[in-house]
Write a protein that holds these residues in place. Structure first.
Motif, PDB file in Angstrom:
ATOM      1  N   LYS A  40       0.836  -1.203   0.000  1.00 27.45           N
ATOM      2  CA  LYS A  40       0.000   0.000   0.000  1.00 27.45           C
ATOM      3  C   LYS A  40       0.871   1.254   0.000  1.00 27.45           C
ATOM      4  CE  LYS A  40      -3.823   0.467   2.458  1.00 27.45           C
ATOM      5  NZ  LYS A  40      -4.774   0.609   3.612  1.00 27.45           N
ATOM      6  N   TRP A  77       1.138   4.251  -2.778  1.00 27.20           N
ATOM      7  CA  TRP A  77       0.967   5.678  -2.477  1.00 27.20           C
ATOM      8  C   TRP A  77       2.147   6.489  -3.014  1.00 27.20           C
ATOM      9  CZ3 TRP A  77      -0.599   5.226   3.411  1.00 27.20           C
ATOM     10  CH2 TRP A  77      -1.954   4.892   3.484  1.00 27.20           C
ATOM     11  N   ARG A 133       1.885   6.743  -6.758  1.00 26.69           N
ATOM     12  CA  ARG A 133       0.786   7.644  -7.117  1.00 26.69           C
ATOM     13  C   ARG A 133       1.185   9.102  -6.906  1.00 26.69           C
ATOM     14  NH1 ARG A 133      -3.436   9.378  -9.974  1.00 26.69           N
ATOM     15  NH2 ARG A 133      -5.142  10.245  -8.735  1.00 26.69           N
ATOM     16  N   LEU A 134       1.873   9.365  -5.823  1.00 28.49           N
ATOM     17  CA  LEU A 134       2.303  10.733  -5.537  1.00 28.49           C
ATOM     18  C   LEU A 134       3.262  11.235  -6.615  1.00 28.49           C
ATOM     19  CD1 LEU A 134       1.533  12.562  -3.106  1.00 28.49           C
ATOM     20  CD2 LEU A 134       3.809  12.105  -2.196  1.00 28.49           C
ATOM     21  N   LEU A 162      -2.873  13.254  -0.445  1.00 28.50           N
ATOM     22  CA  LEU A 162      -2.089  12.033  -0.266  1.00 28.50           C
ATOM     23  C   LEU A 162      -0.748  12.334   0.396  1.00 28.50           C
ATOM     24  CD1 LEU A 162      -1.643   9.030  -0.675  1.00 28.50           C
ATOM     25  CD2 LEU A 162      -0.978   9.495  -3.050  1.00 28.50           C
ATOM     26  N   ARG A 163      -0.146  13.455   0.046  1.00 30.02           N
ATOM     27  CA  ARG A 163       1.142  13.800   0.649  1.00 30.02           C
ATOM     28  C   ARG A 163       1.006  13.993   2.160  1.00 30.02           C
ATOM     29  NH1 ARG A 163       5.209  17.335   1.927  1.00 30.02           N
ATOM     30  NH2 ARG A 163       7.176  16.999   0.797  1.00 30.02           N
ATOM     31  N   THR A 202      -1.071  12.413   4.127  1.00 27.05           N
ATOM     32  CA  THR A 202      -1.142  11.080   4.715  1.00 27.05           C
ATOM     33  C   THR A 202       0.234  10.447   4.806  1.00 27.05           C
ATOM     34  OG1 THR A 202      -3.407  10.727   3.943  1.00 27.05           O
ATOM     35  CG2 THR A 202      -2.100   8.760   4.426  1.00 27.05           C
ATOM     36  N   LEU A 203       0.998  10.519   3.710  1.00 24.10           N
ATOM     37  CA  LEU A 203       2.328   9.923   3.712  1.00 24.10           C
ATOM     38  C   LEU A 203       3.267  10.624   4.704  1.00 24.10           C
ATOM     39  CD1 LEU A 203       3.009   9.062  -0.018  1.00 24.10           C
ATOM     40  CD2 LEU A 203       3.392   7.541   1.936  1.00 24.10           C
ATOM     41  N   HIS A 230      -4.057   5.164   9.672  1.00 22.91           N
ATOM     42  CA  HIS A 230      -3.722   5.495   8.285  1.00 22.91           C
ATOM     43  C   HIS A 230      -3.558   4.242   7.443  1.00 22.91           C
ATOM     44  CE1 HIS A 230      -3.424   9.803   8.277  1.00 22.91           C
ATOM     45  NE2 HIS A 230      -2.491   9.852   9.214  1.00 22.91           N
TER      46      HIS A 230
END
Length: 305
Positions: free
Chosen positions: A173, A177, A180-181, A268-269, A271-272, A302
Motif C-alpha cells: 500500500k 501511495w 501515485r504521488l 495524499l502527501r 497522509t504519507l 492510516h
C-alpha cells in the motif's frame, strides 16, 4: 532545557526581561510557553535554515505586504527570528494574541473568510517570493518507509516492533501511495505562490478584530492547491471536489483554475507525511503511553483505514 535557559535566551536574543514563564502543553511539533502575559515562545528542533526563511517570510508578509492577519515572529538582535539554545533547539518569540483557535479537521461556517485570507496571501507572492523557501514535491520519507520493514529490528521502545510490523504488512500500500504521488507531481502546472501549508481550523485564531493565521513555519512557494485542499468540505474524504464552493470562490477571485490532480497530491502527501513522521518517532527511543501510544494508533489508522 530549563526556564533559566529561556530567560537567558530572551535577554540575549530580544532584550526581553522575563519575569513569569508558564509552560503550555499545546500544539504539536514544538514546545510552548507564555512570558509575562505578553509573549508566546516556541522551541523546535526543526532545521534552522528553512525555518528561519519561513519565519522571515511571514514577517515580510505582515510588514511589507500589509497582511494584518499574519501572526509573525518577533525579530531579535540582528534581525533573526531564531535564537539557538545551548541544548540545540531554536527559540522563536511571538506576540501573545487574545483569541480562540479552532480544532483540526474540516472548516466550520467561516470558510469564506479563510478563502479571502488565502487570496490575499497568494496575491502577496511578488513581495516575498525571493525570501520564501521552495516547496519539495518529492514523496516525504519515501526512502525511510521503503527500507524500514527489512532493516534491523526496531527495539527502541514498547511500540517500535508493532510499528515496524505495520509498515511491513502494508508495504505494498505504501509503495502504491509513493508511486501515485510521483505520478501526480509530474502533472503540476507552473503556478507557484507563497503558501501557508496548513491553514486548517487549528491554525485559525478567532479574535475580536477578526481571524488571524498562526504557525508560519510551513511557509513555502508551491502550487496554490497546497493550501486549497484544506478548504474543501471534508479535506480527508476520498475524491476531493475541485468545484467545491470555497474553491469556486477562490477561482473567481484569482482566475486560477483549481487542479483536481494537485488537490489529490496534497491530500495524499499529508497522509504519507503523517505515516513517515509517526513511524520515525516510534523507531526512536520512547516510553509507554502518551504521544508514543497515540502515534501508534494514528499510524494504524492510516494504514488499516
Amino acid at each position: 532545557m530549563s526556564d533559566s535557559d529561556l530567560v537567558v535566551a530572551l535577554k540575549a536574543g530580544w532584550d526581553i526581561e522575563a519575569r513569569k514563564i508558564a509552560y503550555l502543553p499545546v500544539g504539536a511539533g514544538g514546545y510552548h510557553w507564555t512570558v509575562d502575559g505578553r509573549w508566546f515562545l516556541t522551541v523546535t528542533a526543526d532545521e534552522s535554515g528553512p525555518l528561519e526563511r519561513a519565519l522571515r517570510t511571514a514577517r515580510a508578509l505582515r510588514r511589507d505586504a500589509g497582511l494584518s492577519f499574519v501572526v509573525a515572529a518577533e525579530p531579535g538582535h540582528g534581525g533573526s527570528p531564531l535564537w539557538s539554545l545551548p541544548s540545540g533547539p531554536n527559540l522563536s518569540v511571538f506576540p501573545l494574541v487574545d483569541g480562540e483557535a479552532g480544532s483540526f479537521g474540516p472548516h466550520p461556517a467561516d470558510r469564506d473568510r479563510v478563502v479571502d485570507m488565502l487570496v490575499a496571501l497568494h496575491r502577496a507572492t511578488p513581495v516575498v517570493a525571493a525570501a520564501a523557501p521552495p516547496s519539495d514535491l518529492r514523496p516525504p520519507g519515501g526512502d525511510f518507509l521503503r527500507a524500514a520493514p527489512t532493516g534491523d529490528r526496531w527495539a527502541a521502545g514498547p511500540y517500535a516492533a508493532a510499528a515496524q510490523d505495520l509498515l511491513a504488512t502494508h508495504a505494498a500500500k505504501i509503495e502504491g501511495w509513493l508511486a501515485r504521488l510521483a505520478d501526480l507531481a509530474a502533472g503540476f502546472g507552473p503556478a507557484r505562490v507563497v503558501t501557508h501549508g496548513e491553514p486548517h481550523p487549528g491554525n485559525i485564531l478567532r479574535t475580536a478584530s477578526g481571524p488571524r493565521l498562526i504557525d508560519w513555519d510551513t511557509v513555502r512557494l508551491a502550487p496554490p492547491e497546497r493550501d486549497l485542499w484544506l478548504l474543501t468540505g471534508d479535506p480527508f474524504a476520498p475524491g476531493l471536489d475541485a468545484g467545491d464552493a470555497a474553491l469556486a470562490r477562490y477561482a473567481d477571485a484569482t482566475g486560477h483554475r483549481v487542479s483536481p490532480a494537485a488537490l489529490a497530491f496534497y491530500q495524499l502527501r499529508w497522509t504519507l507525511a503523517d505515516v513517515a513522521a509517526y513511524a520515525r518517532d516510534l523507531s526512536r527511543p520512547h516510553g509507554p503511553g502518551g504521544d508514543a501510544e497515540d502515534a501508534l494508533g494514528y499510524l494504524r489508522g492510516h494504514l488499516e483505514g
